[in-house]
Scaffold this active site. Structure first.
Site, PDB file in Angstrom:
ATOM      1  N   GLY A 178      -8.994  -6.835  -9.689  1.00  0.00           N
ATOM      2  CA  GLY A 178      -9.473  -8.176  -9.948  1.00  0.00           C
ATOM      3  C   GLY A 178     -10.653  -8.154 -10.904  1.00  0.00           C
ATOM      4  O   GLY A 178     -10.876  -9.100 -11.645  1.00  0.00           O
ATOM      5  N   SER A 179     -11.395  -7.065 -10.923  1.00  0.00           N
ATOM      6  CA  SER A 179     -12.593  -6.984 -11.755  1.00  0.00           C
ATOM      7  C   SER A 179     -12.362  -6.161 -13.008  1.00  0.00           C
ATOM      8  O   SER A 179     -13.280  -5.944 -13.785  1.00  0.00           O
ATOM      9  CB  SER A 179     -13.730  -6.339 -10.956  1.00  0.00           C
ATOM     10  OG  SER A 179     -13.357  -5.050 -10.539  1.00  0.00           O
ATOM     11  N   ASP A 228      -7.562  -0.615   7.409  1.00  0.00           N
ATOM     12  CA  ASP A 228      -7.985  -0.198   6.075  1.00  0.00           C
ATOM     13  C   ASP A 228      -9.454   0.225   6.021  1.00  0.00           C
ATOM     14  O   ASP A 228     -10.355  -0.608   6.025  1.00  0.00           O
ATOM     15  CB  ASP A 228      -7.735  -1.360   5.110  1.00  0.00           C
ATOM     16  CG  ASP A 228      -7.993  -1.007   3.660  1.00  0.00           C
ATOM     17  OD1 ASP A 228      -8.432   0.120   3.375  1.00  0.00           O
ATOM     18  OD2 ASP A 228      -7.746  -1.869   2.802  1.00  0.00           O
ATOM     19  N   ASP A 235      -9.685   5.903   1.402  1.00  0.00           N
ATOM     20  CA  ASP A 235      -9.059   4.602   1.566  1.00  0.00           C
ATOM     21  C   ASP A 235      -7.692   4.675   2.234  1.00  0.00           C
ATOM     22  O   ASP A 235      -6.722   5.091   1.601  1.00  0.00           O
ATOM     23  CB  ASP A 235      -8.940   3.958   0.177  1.00  0.00           C
ATOM     24  CG  ASP A 235      -8.261   2.620   0.208  1.00  0.00           C
ATOM     25  OD1 ASP A 235      -8.330   1.953   1.250  1.00  0.00           O
ATOM     26  OD2 ASP A 235      -7.668   2.235  -0.814  1.00  0.00           O
ATOM     27  N   TYR A 277       1.525   1.273   4.581  1.00  0.00           N
ATOM     28  CA  TYR A 277       0.184   1.007   5.081  1.00  0.00           C
ATOM     29  C   TYR A 277       0.159   1.450   6.545  1.00  0.00           C
ATOM     30  O   TYR A 277       1.209   1.630   7.171  1.00  0.00           O
ATOM     31  CB  TYR A 277      -0.141  -0.486   4.991  1.00  0.00           C
ATOM     32  CG  TYR A 277      -0.065  -1.052   3.604  1.00  0.00           C
ATOM     33  CD1 TYR A 277      -1.034  -0.739   2.654  1.00  0.00           C
ATOM     34  CD2 TYR A 277       0.981  -1.891   3.230  1.00  0.00           C
ATOM     35  CE1 TYR A 277      -0.972  -1.253   1.372  1.00  0.00           C
ATOM     36  CE2 TYR A 277       1.051  -2.421   1.954  1.00  0.00           C
ATOM     37  CZ  TYR A 277       0.072  -2.098   1.023  1.00  0.00           C
ATOM     38  OH  TYR A 277       0.148  -2.601  -0.235  1.00  0.00           O
ATOM     39  N   THR A 288     -11.733  -1.242   3.081  1.00  0.00           N
ATOM     40  CA  THR A 288     -12.045  -2.671   3.018  1.00  0.00           C
ATOM     41  C   THR A 288     -13.218  -2.959   3.949  1.00  0.00           C
ATOM     42  O   THR A 288     -13.288  -2.434   5.054  1.00  0.00           O
ATOM     43  CB  THR A 288     -10.822  -3.509   3.438  1.00  0.00           C
ATOM     44  OG1 THR A 288      -9.798  -3.370   2.463  1.00  0.00           O
ATOM     45  CG2 THR A 288     -11.184  -4.971   3.545  1.00  0.00           C
ATOM     46  N   THR A 289     -14.102  -3.819   3.513  1.00  0.00           N
ATOM     47  CA  THR A 289     -15.299  -4.097   4.304  1.00  0.00           C
ATOM     48  C   THR A 289     -15.081  -5.159   5.369  1.00  0.00           C
ATOM     49  O   THR A 289     -15.581  -5.044   6.480  1.00  0.00           O
ATOM     50  CB  THR A 289     -16.445  -4.555   3.387  1.00  0.00           C
ATOM     51  OG1 THR A 289     -16.644  -3.582   2.382  1.00  0.00           O
ATOM     52  CG2 THR A 289     -17.721  -4.762   4.157  1.00  0.00           C
ATOM     53  N   GLY A 293      -5.963   2.226   2.850  1.00  0.00           N
ATOM     54  CA  GLY A 293      -5.198   1.076   2.375  1.00  0.00           C
ATOM     55  C   GLY A 293      -4.497   1.314   1.059  1.00  0.00           C
ATOM     56  O   GLY A 293      -3.927   0.390   0.475  1.00  0.00           O
TER      57      GLY A 293
END
Length: 491
Positions: free
Chosen positions: A153-154, A304, A109, A276, A307-308, A111
């Site tokens: 967030g999850s 990033d 990652d 970043y 990130t998708t 990011g």
């Protein structure tokens, strides 16, 4: 005109949007340098209308959470083959940790900047089969007695920081600081991924530790060149793709000339923005029509790999879809996404910095999901990063699958090049996912000490809030959601 997501549309979108992430895996030690890491891709799970809607929502939340504030050796280079998981949802590779060395799949990652692994004494593997790190099984592991915490967030992940030998892409850091996660929210991790390796700069590391790649660069005598390069595959338009497919190649310390053609177009990171991998978005077109993106910090974008999708300011994203006849903004928990006629071929290009080159995005990548027979959902969505140190744009794998990408430490810059025929032939070519490997290393260095860390989250420990990983958004790990189908992807 705004509209809510119809049942049939939501169902189709959800089914298509459930992509997973993939990480790079080190190649066998017998391979000549530079060594590459193959990537794998996972097939898309089928989801109902409610799940699809939840997945779209989670993709946004994941990105928002991830970017919230919260004696001389011969120089060498190495490769790590990546895995494409869930139809371009995410890409992962592998590292080896401890003595004796044991392999683990991790999200690669750019990011974020922290490395962490799920630990055997805290994360159950009885039902999910997630490989976990056992500190007691490594004779070289050292506790630091420092708390480590990340919020998503999850869910969240907590544990402590430790130090051990870490191998990746043919290199070794003998005292790398990383998080040993002993508590994780249910559904945060998904097999076969055990954690995440951040490839951003140390200045945004929640742990305060120097990232693996940066330790090699700062050594000054290890890498052929102070850079990393990534090539990603595409399987989102292949109906019979499996959950895991070859995902591309990650190269450390060199570029792989067989994977691109022409020159690499480097653009420097804006002054003072190393953290970043920032680029200034200077041009955006849709079907030949220009869309105003602003300038300066208002147009900064993080490049990033974790990130998708592509997230950007509401006004610019709205203007983008205004160039697509028949497009409509979704509402409710899917607010920020747009639907448009599947019969429309959408051609988007991005240009960065002072470059004269505009890089096209394949229509197959812009089309995130087909929600119904006639309606599709786009991969560009409205994202708000206000109130944080994150840039207004997050550019993920939707774009990166279309270029050969180079992250260069000195001078700090990001470069893009046109993919070669050899690289393009890998798209849609079904195959087995690369196996994690443990092999001899080309160079070993000592890890850097842990600093104070960075304030990237609101938790009392100042831990960074890496990419949020929603249970239904694992493929977003490659993009907006780091966690899809219950897999854990910290971006």
């Amino acid at each position: 005109m705004h509209l809510s997501l119809p049942y049939s549309l939501a169902l189709a979108c959800l089914l298509s949007l459930t992509y997973d992430y993939a990480l790079a895996a080190p190649s066998p030690s017998s391979s000549p340098l530079p060594r590459s890491i193959p990537l794998l891709r996972r097939g898309r799970p089928r989801r109902n209308a409610t799940e699809l809607s939840d997945w779209l929502k989670s993709q946004k939340e994941i990105l928002e959470a991830k970017y919230s504030n919260n004696p001389h050796r011969k120089r060498a280079s190495g490769l790590n083959l990546l895995t494409n998981q869930n139809a371009d949802s995410s890409f992962y590779g592998s590292i080896a940790v401890g003595t004796p060395a044991i392999s683990y799949n991790v999200i690669l990652d750019t990011g974020s900047s922290d490395l962490w692994l799920a630990a055997s004494d805290g994360v159950s593997t009885s039902s999910n089969g997630i490989p976990t790190f056992d500190p007691s099984a490594s004779s070289t592991f050292t506790e630091t007695n420092t708390t480590f915490s990340i919020s998503y967030g999850s869910g969240s992940a907590r544990g402590t920081l430790g130090k051990d030998v870490v191998q990746f892409a043919g290199f070794e850091v003998d005292s790398q600081t990383f998080g040993v996660v002993t508590q994780a929210s249910q559904g945060l991790l998904n097999s076969p991924v055990s954690g995440l390796m951040g490839l951003g700069f140390a200045s945004i590391a929640a742990s305060g530790a120097t990232p693996f790649w940066q330790a090699l660069v700062e050594n000054g005598k290890t890498l052929d060149s102070p850079l990393m390069a990534v090539q990603l595959t595409r399987f989102n338009d292949v109906n019979n793709a499996q959950t895991l497919e070859p995902g591309g190649t990650f190269t450390l310390g060199a570029v792989n000339t067989s994977l691109f053609t022409g020159d690499i177009d480097y653009q420097d990171i804006p002054d003072g923005q190393e953290g970043y991998w920032i680029q200034e978005l200077s041009g955006l077109t849709v079907n030949g029509n220009s869309v105003q993106v602003g300038s300066g910090s208002a147009a900064y974008a993080a490049i990033d790999t974790g990130t998708t999708l592509v997230g950007g300011p509401q006004d610019v994203i709205s203007a983008l879809y205004a160039q697509i006849p028949g497009s409509q903004a979704l509402t409710g928990q899917n607010s920020g996404y747009w639907a448009y006629p599947c019969s429309t071929n959408v051609n988007v290009t991005l240009r960065f910095g002072s470059s004269s080159v505009s890089w096209p995005i394949s229509n197959s990548d812009f089309l995130l999901e087909q929600a119904s027979q006639d309606t599709c959902v786009g991969a560009f969505f409205a994202l708000s990063t206000s109130g944080s140190s994150a840039p207004p744009w997050i550019v993920g794998d939707t774009f990166l699958k279309n270029v050969y990408t180079v992250f260069r430490a000195s001078p700090a810059s990001v470069g893009f090049a046109q993919l070669s025929e050899e690289a393009l032939k890998m798209n849609g070519q079904l195959g087995s996912a690369p196996s994690p490997t443990v092999g001899a290393v080309a160079a070993t260095i000592s890890g850097s000490s842990t600093g104070a860390g960075t304030d990237r989250s609101s938790n009392p420990n100042g831990a960074s809030s890496a990419l949020v990983l929603p249970t239904l958004a694992m493929w977003a790990v490659a993009l907006v959601s780091a966690l899809v189908g219950g897999s854990m992807v910290l971006l």
